[in-house]
Scaffold this motif. Structure first.
Motif, PDB file in Angstrom:
ATOM      1  N   ALA A  11       0.826  -1.202   0.000  1.00 13.19           N
ATOM      2  CA  ALA A  11       0.000   0.000   0.000  1.00 13.19           C
ATOM      3  C   ALA A  11       0.865   1.259   0.000  1.00 13.19           C
ATOM      4  O   ALA A  11       0.556   2.236  -0.702  1.00 13.19           O
ATOM      5  CB  ALA A  11      -0.934   0.000   1.204  1.00 13.19           C
ATOM      6  N   SER A  12       1.949   1.248   0.754  1.00 14.93           N
ATOM      7  CA  SER A  12       2.839   2.411   0.808  1.00 14.93           C
ATOM      8  C   SER A  12       3.483   2.674  -0.550  1.00 14.93           C
ATOM      9  O   SER A  12       3.620   3.828  -0.977  1.00 14.93           O
ATOM     10  CB  SER A  12       3.929   2.189   1.860  1.00 14.93           C
ATOM     11  N   ILE A  13       3.887   1.601  -1.244  1.00 11.42           N
ATOM     12  CA  ILE A  13       4.488   1.769  -2.577  1.00 11.42           C
ATOM     13  C   ILE A  13       3.473   2.335  -3.555  1.00 11.42           C
ATOM     14  O   ILE A  13       3.779   3.230  -4.349  1.00 11.42           O
ATOM     15  CB  ILE A  13       5.043   0.419  -3.071  1.00 11.42           C
ATOM     16  N   VAL A  14       2.230   1.822  -3.486  1.00 12.87           N
ATOM     17  CA  VAL A  14       1.178   2.324  -4.382  1.00 12.87           C
ATOM     18  C   VAL A  14       0.924   3.808  -4.137  1.00 12.87           C
ATOM     19  O   VAL A  14       0.845   4.614  -5.076  1.00 12.87           O
ATOM     20  CB  VAL A  14      -0.121   1.513  -4.196  1.00 12.87           C
ATOM     21  N   ILE A  69      -2.636  11.152   4.002  1.00 11.64           N
ATOM     22  CA  ILE A  69      -1.943  10.114   3.243  1.00 11.64           C
ATOM     23  C   ILE A  69      -1.815   8.842   4.082  1.00 11.64           C
ATOM     24  O   ILE A  69      -2.011   7.723   3.581  1.00 11.64           O
ATOM     25  CB  ILE A  69      -0.553  10.616   2.802  1.00 11.64           C
ATOM     26  N   ASN A  70      -1.513   9.001   5.375  1.00  9.03           N
ATOM     27  CA  ASN A  70      -1.417   7.834   6.265  1.00  9.03           C
ATOM     28  C   ASN A  70      -2.758   7.121   6.393  1.00  9.03           C
ATOM     29  O   ASN A  70      -2.814   5.878   6.422  1.00  9.03           O
ATOM     30  CB  ASN A  70      -0.926   8.262   7.644  1.00  9.03           C
ATOM     31  N   GLN A  71      -3.834   7.900   6.459  1.00  2.00           N
ATOM     32  CA  GLN A  71      -5.158   7.301   6.572  1.00  2.00           C
ATOM     33  C   GLN A  71      -5.507   6.526   5.302  1.00  2.00           C
ATOM     34  O   GLN A  71      -6.040   5.413   5.363  1.00  2.00           O
ATOM     35  CB  GLN A  71      -6.200   8.395   6.833  1.00  2.00           C
ATOM     36  N   ILE A  72      -5.195   7.111   4.137  1.00  4.35           N
ATOM     37  CA  ILE A  72      -5.441   6.423   2.863  1.00  4.35           C
ATOM     38  C   ILE A  72      -4.611   5.144   2.780  1.00  4.35           C
ATOM     39  O   ILE A  72      -5.099   4.094   2.320  1.00  4.35           O
ATOM     40  CB  ILE A  72      -5.116   7.362   1.683  1.00  4.35           C
ATOM     41  N   ARG A 109      -3.600   3.267   5.254  1.00  2.00           N
ATOM     42  CA  ARG A 109      -4.161   2.249   6.141  1.00  2.00           C
ATOM     43  C   ARG A 109      -5.391   1.589   5.531  1.00  2.00           C
ATOM     44  O   ARG A 109      -5.554   0.366   5.623  1.00  2.00           O
ATOM     45  CB  ARG A 109      -4.508   2.884   7.487  1.00  2.00           C
ATOM     46  N   VAL A 110      -6.268   2.391   4.928  1.00  4.02           N
ATOM     47  CA  VAL A 110      -7.465   1.817   4.285  1.00  4.02           C
ATOM     48  C   VAL A 110      -7.055   0.916   3.122  1.00  4.02           C
ATOM     49  O   VAL A 110      -7.584  -0.199   2.955  1.00  4.02           O
ATOM     50  CB  VAL A 110      -8.393   2.946   3.798  1.00  4.02           C
ATOM     51  N   LEU A 111      -6.088   1.367   2.335  1.00  2.00           N
ATOM     52  CA  LEU A 111      -5.611   0.561   1.218  1.00  2.00           C
ATOM     53  C   LEU A 111      -4.936  -0.715   1.720  1.00  2.00           C
ATOM     54  O   LEU A 111      -5.037  -1.770   1.072  1.00  2.00           O
ATOM     55  CB  LEU A 111      -4.626   1.385   0.375  1.00  2.00           C
ATOM     56  N   THR A 112      -4.295  -0.654   2.880  1.00  5.89           N
ATOM     57  CA  THR A 112      -3.673  -1.840   3.470  1.00  5.89           C
ATOM     58  C   THR A 112      -4.722  -2.907   3.773  1.00  5.89           C
ATOM     59  O   THR A 112      -4.513  -4.097   3.496  1.00  5.89           O
ATOM     60  CB  THR A 112      -2.939  -1.465   4.771  1.00  5.89           C
ATOM     61  N   ILE A 113      -5.862  -2.489   4.325  1.00  2.00           N
ATOM     62  CA  ILE A 113      -6.934  -3.438   4.640  1.00  2.00           C
ATOM     63  C   ILE A 113      -7.479  -4.075   3.364  1.00  2.00           C
ATOM     64  O   ILE A 113      -7.703  -5.296   3.308  1.00  2.00           O
ATOM     65  CB  ILE A 113      -8.051  -2.729   5.422  1.00  2.00           C
ATOM     66  N   LEU A 114      -7.670  -3.276   2.322  1.00  2.12           N
ATOM     67  CA  LEU A 114      -8.184  -3.811   1.063  1.00  2.12           C
ATOM     68  C   LEU A 114      -7.200  -4.800   0.437  1.00  2.12           C
ATOM     69  O   LEU A 114      -7.593  -5.871  -0.045  1.00  2.12           O
ATOM     70  CB  LEU A 114      -8.457  -2.662   0.080  1.00  2.12           C
ATOM     71  N   ILE A 115      -5.918  -4.467   0.468  1.00  6.93           N
ATOM     72  CA  ILE A 115      -4.902  -5.370  -0.084  1.00  6.93           C
ATOM     73  C   ILE A 115      -4.822  -6.648   0.747  1.00  6.93           C
ATOM     74  O   ILE A 115      -4.661  -7.749   0.204  1.00  6.93           O
ATOM     75  CB  ILE A 115      -3.529  -4.666  -0.138  1.00  6.93           C
ATOM     76  N   THR A 116      -4.965  -6.515   2.076  1.00  4.12           N
ATOM     77  CA  THR A 116      -4.930  -7.697   2.947  1.00  4.12           C
ATOM     78  C   THR A 116      -6.081  -8.639   2.627  1.00  4.12           C
ATOM     79  O   THR A 116      -5.902  -9.867   2.593  1.00  4.12           O
ATOM     80  CB  THR A 116      -4.995  -7.274   4.423  1.00  4.12           C
TER      81      THR A 116
END
Length: 440
Positions: free
Chosen positions: A82-85, A110-113, A115-122
């Protein structure tokens, strides 16, 4: 040796530094403990422990948690993705570019986005992980209940790992996310060296291997810490106002530190992720075409010549690509001009941008070549008889990450020692090459 023990005593005599170290060690212990807790409903004795390809590559970063079907099986990797994206979107999407310029508020968004993207990728990676890694015979409960509960647990495990990383960064020592990756990699080192010792029987060959590993690590340290300094001169400023006599203040001299390895470990990660595609695609036509069979065979063997030549070329290309999108000479030239600074002997503006670009091209080539060599060293070590487990520590992504994280952590400890007027960990008072150089 006496200086080493004196330094350790100084470290633990600083209360804040001591608390941060114990805080970090405690969270790392929790992270390692979680990697051994198996998902509910899984029979560990029926897990194959074999992944292969990219999955085996991820298992190294996760300290074996991937093959153990642990609650931390995905670890911090979805957050890294998510961080790379988000980082790449910050270079191409205007909305993210605006957020980067908004300071603290933009960073929080940006950190909030992320984290949300991390959940979706997980969620996406978790479903694939359960379908491909956990065999049906290892599931001891209703499969529907197992998949639902495991998806929730894997997502919660990744979020918890992300929280641990942030807490280490905030209240511990070093970068938390990087520390979790490093501890996962380094956890396999004792087992690897024990297996190598058992295989070699304590012979002279093992000593030669250890010496070779030492020089490889030193080479990676040099690559990680190397910088090219561009001298900068600030224009003289007029001080005084009104009827008072005006005086010229001499401009200060400084420099721009350009990291020789500006792309850090990203080219190897990008290239490694693509190296599994040829064999994956070729396996579809392997029975119908001799060429497809040759590709499937050679690109499944990380010691083959075709694999390593292709791997090295991809690293060269990605090093130039990632350096180009990470460092913007035009922006650097504009920042210098805005701050009344210039490179001696070079006109401000476009000429300065071209000058920085030429230097960047010159230092990127040796960096790319060295990265390619480091990336293929495990294969070379394995060809010389080093076991596959131990050979992975001779180079590649894992070694560069470990060296970078350790140097960054030592720099923070060094800063605490110097602030308390203690002698640093090096005679010079600082870790050479780490000052004013940001970790990628």
């Amino acid at each position: 040796m006496k200086k080493f023990f004196t330094t350790l005593r100084n470290i633990f005599s600083i209360e804040e530094l001591r608390d941060r170290i114990f805080y970090t060690l405690g969270f790392l212990a929790v992270f390692r403990l979680g990697s051994f807790i198996v998902l509910p409903g899984v029979d560990p004795s029926k897990l194959t422990g074999e992944s292969g390809g990219l999955l085996d590559f991820l298992n190294i970063f996760l300290g074996g948690a991937f093959n153990r079907a642990s609650i931390f099986a995905l670890g911090i990797m979805p957050y890294i993705s998510a961080s790379i994206v988000v980082q790449l979107m910050g270079m191409a999407v205007p909305y993210f570019q605006r957020l980067q310029k908004e300071g603290e508020s933009g960073r929080k968004k940006i950190n909030q986005i992320t984290r949300v993207l991390t959940i979706l990728i997980t969620l996406a990676q978790g479903s694939g992980y359960l379908a491909t890694t956990v065999p049906n015979e290892a599931i001891g409960i209703d499969q529907r209940l197992f998949y639902i509960s495991s998806m929730v647990i894997l997502t919660a495990g990744t979020v918890f790992c992300m929280w641990i990383g942030e807490k280490i960064t905030e209240k511990g020592i070093g970068n938390g996310i990087s520390m979790l990756i490093m501890i996962g990699i380094i956890s396999g080192f004792p087992t690897a060296i024990y297996q190598e010792f058992t295989t070699r029987g304590g012979s002279l060959l093992l000593v030669v291997e250890i010496i070779a590993l030492f020089f490889v690590v030193m080479g990676v340290v040099l690559l990680t810490t190397a910088v090219r300094k561009i001298p900068v001169q600030y224009a003289r400023q007029v001080v005084g106002a009104g009827g008072k006599k005006k005086m010229l203040k001499t401009g200060q001299r400084s420099y721009i530190p350009l990291k020789v390895n500006a792309a850090n470990v990203m080219p190897i990660i990008f290239a490694q992720s693509l190296m599994f595609l040829p064999s994956l695609i070729a396996n579809i036509w392997a029975d119908e075409s001799n060429a497809a069979g040759w590709v499937a065979q050679n690109f499944s063997d990380f010691t083959s010549l075709a694999y390593n030549v292709t791997f090295g070329l991809l690293i060269l290309l990605f090093t130039y690509f990632y350096t180009a999108i990470t460092i913007n000479p035009d922006q650097m030239a504009d920042d210098l001009k805005r701050n009344n600074a210039f490179v001696p002997g070079v006109k401000p503006g476009e000429a300065t941008s071209n000058f920085i670009s030429v230097i960047l091209d010159r230092i990127t080539l040796p960096s790319a070549l060295f990265l390619a060599i480091v990336a293929v060293l495990p294969a070379i070590a394995h060809l010389f008889g080093v076991s596959m487990t131990f050979s992975r520590f001779y180079g590649g992504t894992s070694l560069i990450i470990m060296v970078g994280v350790i140097l960054d952590t030592l720099q923070q400890i060094e800063s605490y020692l110097l602030m308390q007027h203690y002698e640093g960990m090096m005679k010079s008072g600082n870790i050479k090459g780490r000052q004013n150089v940001a970790m990628a």
